[in-house]
Design an enzyme around this catalytic site. Sequence first.
Site, PDB file in Angstrom:
ATOM      1  N   ALA A 176       0.832  -1.200   0.000  1.00 19.44           N
ATOM      2  CA  ALA A 176       0.000   0.000   0.000  1.00 19.44           C
ATOM      3  C   ALA A 176       0.866   1.249   0.000  1.00 19.44           C
ATOM      4  CB  ALA A 176      -0.924   0.003   1.229  1.00 19.44           C
ATOM      5  N   CYS A 177       0.196   2.419  -0.059  1.00 19.49           N
ATOM      6  CA  CYS A 177       0.923   3.687   0.002  1.00 19.49           C
ATOM      7  C   CYS A 177       1.070   4.112   1.458  1.00 19.49           C
ATOM      8  CB  CYS A 177       0.160   4.784  -0.741  1.00 19.49           C
ATOM      9  SG  CYS A 177      -0.638   4.253  -2.235  1.00 19.49           S
ATOM     10  N   GLY A 178       1.498   5.342   1.652  1.00 17.59           N
ATOM     11  CA  GLY A 178       1.536   5.885   3.001  1.00 17.59           C
ATOM     12  C   GLY A 178       2.881   5.690   3.661  1.00 17.59           C
ATOM     13  N   CYS A 209       3.931   3.229   5.532  1.00 14.54           N
ATOM     14  CA  CYS A 209       4.454   1.882   5.312  1.00 14.54           C
ATOM     15  C   CYS A 209       5.445   1.446   6.379  1.00 14.54           C
ATOM     16  CB  CYS A 209       5.083   1.776   3.935  1.00 14.54           C
ATOM     17  SG  CYS A 209       3.918   2.027   2.600  1.00 14.54           S
ATOM     18  N   ARG A 236       3.510   0.375  -5.483  1.00 15.51           N
ATOM     19  CA  ARG A 236       4.088   1.512  -6.206  1.00 15.51           C
ATOM     20  C   ARG A 236       5.410   1.966  -5.597  1.00 15.51           C
ATOM     21  NH1 ARG A 236      -0.963   5.244  -5.885  1.00 15.51           N
ATOM     22  NH2 ARG A 236      -1.913   3.195  -5.968  1.00 15.51           N
TER      23      ARG A 236
END
Length: 203
Positions: free
Chosen positions: A110-112, A114, A178
Amino acid sequence: MSNPLRQVLALVVSDGHAQREPQTVLVEQPLAIQVHGETVATTLRTPGEDRFLALGFLFAEGVLDTLADVGSVYHCGRTDQPGYGDTLEVTPATTFELERVRRASLTNSACGLCGRAVIDDMLADLVRARAASVPAALLRQVPRLLELPLFAETGGAHGACAITRAGEVIARAEDVGRHNAVDKVVGKLLYADRMPDPSRDDA
């Protein structure tokens, strides 16, 4: 080593009708990144180009500066052992500052943040970043320059690339995550000795 693609039997619904059809999907598997035998991070990634992912990650975390800091990079275990390919050992040629990169949690796709323990840690690292002006015409070219075969096959991959101001692609990568795709690109730049110099205006 695992294949980044897998065939599955999926229930496909079209025009109100459902039927089972074979579909190609993108694989997501854990990768443990070790330094001197100690795991410093575990990320969920698409198998392939793991050495670029590991070194890009360590560079982004400020653990290494150049490829000269690295002695060797290799997958642990034997090829006939279950799980081979899911642990990568990075042997430093210099002293690595590992305290800043140790994580108690899993780094997922996921993004963020992490897994970063505190936001302040991330904000402090942004001091190293430098704003750059990119022509709008060049940005509009990026989707064409990416060339994403895994995305074309599955529709489930993220892509990243590094380009020059002249529009030359010097590195590209795909991954289910990503941030992994970006780390792979950074790792490729390290291997090719193409990391931009932040002190130069044309970098």
